[in-house]
Scaffold this active site. Structure first.
Site, PDB file in Angstrom:
ATOM      1  N   GLY A   1     -22.101  27.161   6.080  1.00 31.02           N
ATOM      2  CA  GLY A   1     -23.008  27.406   7.203  1.00 31.02           C
ATOM      3  C   GLY A   1     -24.107  28.379   6.805  1.00 31.02           C
ATOM      4  O   GLY A   1     -23.862  29.330   6.067  1.00 31.02           O
TER       5      GLY A   1
ATOM      6  N   ASP B   1     -19.593  34.807  10.442  1.00 32.89           N
ATOM      7  CA  ASP B   1     -18.255  35.057  11.014  1.00 32.89           C
ATOM      8  C   ASP B   1     -17.646  36.418  10.647  1.00 32.89           C
ATOM      9  O   ASP B   1     -16.695  36.856  11.291  1.00 32.89           O
ATOM     10  CB  ASP B   1     -17.270  33.972  10.553  1.00 32.89           C
ATOM     11  CG  ASP B   1     -17.625  32.596  11.096  1.00 32.89           C
ATOM     12  OD1 ASP B   1     -18.407  32.539  12.064  1.00 32.89           O
ATOM     13  OD2 ASP B   1     -17.131  31.589  10.550  1.00 32.89           O
TER      14      ASP B   1
HETATM   15  P1  ATP Z   1     -18.960  29.182   6.949  1.00 32.00           P
HETATM   16  O1  ATP Z   1     -18.143  30.451   6.964  1.00 32.00           O
HETATM   17  O2  ATP Z   1     -20.314  29.416   7.449  1.00 32.00           O
HETATM   18  O3  ATP Z   1     -18.263  28.000   7.558  1.00 32.00           O
HETATM   19  P2  ATP Z   1     -18.075  28.252   4.368  1.00 32.00           P
HETATM   20  O4  ATP Z   1     -18.535  28.611   3.007  1.00 32.00           O
HETATM   21  O5  ATP Z   1     -16.689  28.710   4.733  1.00 32.00           O
HETATM   22  O6  ATP Z   1     -19.164  28.794   5.388  1.00 32.00           O
HETATM   23  P3  ATP Z   1     -17.219  25.479   4.212  1.00 32.00           P
HETATM   24  O7  ATP Z   1     -17.768  24.283   4.866  1.00 32.00           O
HETATM   25  O8  ATP Z   1     -15.794  25.830   4.467  1.00 32.00           O
HETATM   26  O9  ATP Z   1     -18.204  26.666   4.567  1.00 32.00           O
HETATM   27  O10 ATP Z   1     -17.371  25.292   2.625  1.00 32.00           O
HETATM   28  C1  ATP Z   1     -18.615  24.998   2.047  1.00 32.00           C
HETATM   29  C2  ATP Z   1     -18.440  24.123   0.840  1.00 32.00           C
HETATM   30  O11 ATP Z   1     -17.644  24.795  -0.151  1.00 32.00           O
HETATM   31  C3  ATP Z   1     -17.696  22.811   1.074  1.00 32.00           C
HETATM   32  O12 ATP Z   1     -18.509  21.814   1.624  1.00 32.00           O
HETATM   33  C4  ATP Z   1     -17.254  22.455  -0.331  1.00 32.00           C
HETATM   34  O13 ATP Z   1     -18.308  21.934  -1.075  1.00 32.00           O
HETATM   35  C5  ATP Z   1     -16.895  23.832  -0.892  1.00 32.00           C
HETATM   36  N1  ATP Z   1     -15.438  24.055  -0.718  1.00 32.00           N
HETATM   37  C6  ATP Z   1     -14.806  24.488   0.380  1.00 32.00           C
HETATM   38  N2  ATP Z   1     -13.467  24.522   0.198  1.00 32.00           N
HETATM   39  C7  ATP Z   1     -13.261  24.074  -1.067  1.00 32.00           C
HETATM   40  C8  ATP Z   1     -12.098  23.840  -1.870  1.00 32.00           C
HETATM   41  N3  ATP Z   1     -10.864  24.078  -1.417  1.00 32.00           N
HETATM   42  N4  ATP Z   1     -12.289  23.358  -3.115  1.00 32.00           N
HETATM   43  C9  ATP Z   1     -13.520  23.109  -3.602  1.00 32.00           C
HETATM   44  N5  ATP Z   1     -14.641  23.302  -2.898  1.00 32.00           N
HETATM   45  C10 ATP Z   1     -14.532  23.777  -1.654  1.00 32.00           C
END
Ligand code: ATP
Length: 329
Positions: free
Chosen positions: A15, A132
């Site tokens: 995000g 968050d």
């Molecule tokens: P926000 O806190 O704003 O949601 P975030 O970084 O937690 O941000 P996610 O959608 O959970 O957002 O993850 C972003 C990207 O990171 C995913 O689309 C994927 O490409 C990568 N990612 C997340 N989890 C994994 C995982 N377990 N293994 C490999 N890549 C991952």
């Protein structure tokens, strides 16, 4: 261990959050200061897999510190979750001569970074970029303060209409697993209550709120609610429905702030935080650090192993719950 790093890649993932541009700017300018080349990677891990690389100079980040969103764009990338996707990403990095990676994102993005660094020999530095505030090891994440200010501005407006009609407003904010936005925006806006995931298994927060309300002379109320859990429990509509059924004497309304919370110009706090963290990311690389997230604790920059930042639960300070309960009398 000192390591020769000539070219760094920087990406934003997950995000978007206000202040990400300030972080990209700080990373770029600090790297250029040390004569490193900078490659901007578009659309997070997607751009790494699809070779969407842009050469960044100091002027690439001019006039960006005050802008919300991310100039590098962001994406959720399913392919990076597969070993094949990460192999392609690695091969593309080698081909482009990228020696180290700076990942700006939330829990998921840093989980991906951690896996990537385990599989391939790449120094990775994470920056906590998420509204968050749910990453362990840092007092604040980039974007959290701006989102908090946006929410408070909205709640102030809703308060006027809640008062006029003697209504209970359930205002839903982001943070499915973390109640920092809900709890602190409730305190900052003088709301009557916050319903947060950290408390959801211990008590029926709605019943508690109604019980507390009986001692008060107020006819309207504002309740900040974290988004629904993945099983559908929680969220503003869930509580408004319960009011209809269990306490029909009250008139309840729902406002979902949604993506409004992500946009807008970053606060001064977030710009400074992002600038300090971006600068520290390059310093960390120069010191030979790898696979750490840059955090801030008691106004000091700290390095936290990414494994800890993503695995440990960040507890909410229970004092915040007491403060809201007492001050909302
Ligand atoms: P926000 O806190 O704003 O949601 P975030 O970084 O937690 O941000 P996610 O959608 O959970 O957002 O993850 C972003 C990207 O990171 C995913 O689309 C994927 O490409 C990568 N990612 C997340 N989890 C994994 C995982 N377990 N293994 C490999 N890549 C991952």
């Amino acid at each position: 261990m000192e390591r020769n790093i000539n070219t760094i890649g920087v990406l934003t993932s997950g995000g978007d959050a206000p202040g990400m541009n300030a972080a990209i700017r700080a990373v770029t300018r600090s790297a250029r200061y040390h004569n490193m080349n900078v490659v901007g990677i578009m659309r997070g891990y997607q751009g790494l897999i699809e070779k969407e690389f842009v050469k960044f100079t100091s002027s690439s980040v001019s006039n960006t510190i005050q802008r919300g969103g991310t100039i590098l764009k962001t994406a959720r990338c399913g392919a990076f979750m597969t070993p094949e996707g990460r192999k392609t990403a690695y091969d593309n990095m080698v081909e482009a001569g990228i020696d180290a990676l700076i990942v700006i994102g939330g829990n998921g993005s840093l989980t991906g970074a951690q896996l990537f660094a385990r599989e391939y020999d790449i120094p990775i530095i994470g920056l906590p970029g998420t509204i968050d505030n749910d990453l362990y090891g840092t007092d604040s994440t980039i974007g959290y303060d701006s989102a908090l200010n946006t929410i408070v501005e909205c709640v102030d407006k809703i308060r006027d209409t809640a008062n006029s009609h003697d209504r209970i407003f359930f205002i839903e904010v982001m943070g499915r697993d973390a109640g920092f936005l809900a709890q602190n925006s409730a305190i900052a806006s003088g709301a009557e209550a916050a319903i947060i995931p950290e408390d959801s298994t211990d008590v029926d927060q709605l019943a508690e709120f109604i019980e507390r309300g009986k001692r008060k002379s107020k006819n309207s109320a504002i309740v900040l609610v974290s988004e629904a859990q993945k099983n559908g429990v929680g969220g503003a509509f869930y509580y408004a429905e319960r009011i209809k059924k269990e306490y029909p004497q009250f008139d309840a309304r729902v406002t979902i702030l949604g993506h409004l919370q992500r946009g807008g110009t970053p606060s001064a706090y977030d710009r400074i935080l992002a600038s300090r963290m971006g600068y520290a990311a390059i310093e960390a690389l120069l010191e030979g650090q790898r696979n750490i997230m840059v955090g801030i604790k008691n106004d000091e920059i700290v390095y936290v192993p990414i494994s800890r930042a993503i695995k440990m639960d960040k507890p909410i300070n229970k004092e915040l719950i007491a403060v809201l309960n007492v001050l909302s009398m």
